[in-house]
Write a protein that holds these residues in place. Structure first.
Motif: not given
Length: 167
Positions: A16-18, A109-115, A137-141, A146-156
């Motif tokens: 799931p993380t991968s 002003e965006i950080v994508l991280s698992l931390e 500060w957004v994590s894909p997991t 919801a990280g992946v959905a947030w990026v898909a929606a334009g990363a606002d």
């Protein structure tokens, strides 16, 4: 800014993380999001990336969707982190990732991280750190957002969970 932990986790393994990290990076290309890495971050990526991430970096470069941030920003955030009143363990955790926050403040002003723990530390100490503006500060997991959905929606940034401005 994309943390190296995402580059490392985004492999072809069925986990799931991968899967979430790989999908996040794929969306970066599909939605033509640009990626900025500091020189030291780029060097770290080269040491710790997966086969998938190596191919992704090449594709991002060929489509001119990333570049190296030079010179690396220095607003004094690292120095202020050394002065935060907290445990040594908390300080070390913040120092390990303060470059992500510093670079995000210098760019989008965006950080994508698992931390996720360090996010809470930065939030707790935002006033002392004098963070100039909110940083997503957004994590894909993570479910918030919801990280992946947030990026898909334009990363606002306005719709993301953010480290607050503290100045």
């Amino acid at each position: 800014m994309i943390d190296t932990n995402i580059a490392r986790a985004a492999s072809e393994s069925e986990h799931p993380t991968s899967d979430a990290c790989r999908r996040l990076l794929e969306l970066m290309i599909e939605n033509e999001h640009k990626v900025v890495l500091s020189y030291s971050q780029y060097q770290e990526w080269l040491k710790h990336n997966s086969r998938f991430t190596k191919l992704w970096l090449r594709r991002m470069a060929s489509e001119k969707l990333w570049h190296v941030l030079s010179p690396e920003p220095d607003s004094g955030l690292t120095d202020r982190t050394h002065k935060v009143e907290c445990s040594d363990a908390a300080r070390q955790e913040m120092l390990k990732d303060v470059h992500l926050l510093e670079n995000a403040l210098a760019t989008d002003e965006i950080v994508l991280s698992l931390e996720t723990n360090v996010f809470h530390l930065f939030c707790t100490h935002a006033q002392v750190l004098k963070i100039s503006r909110p940083v997503a500060w957004v994590s894909p997991t993570d479910a918030a957002p919801a990280g992946v959905a947030w990026v898909a929606a334009g990363a606002d940034v306005a719709t993301a969970r953010c480290i607050p401005a503290g100045s």
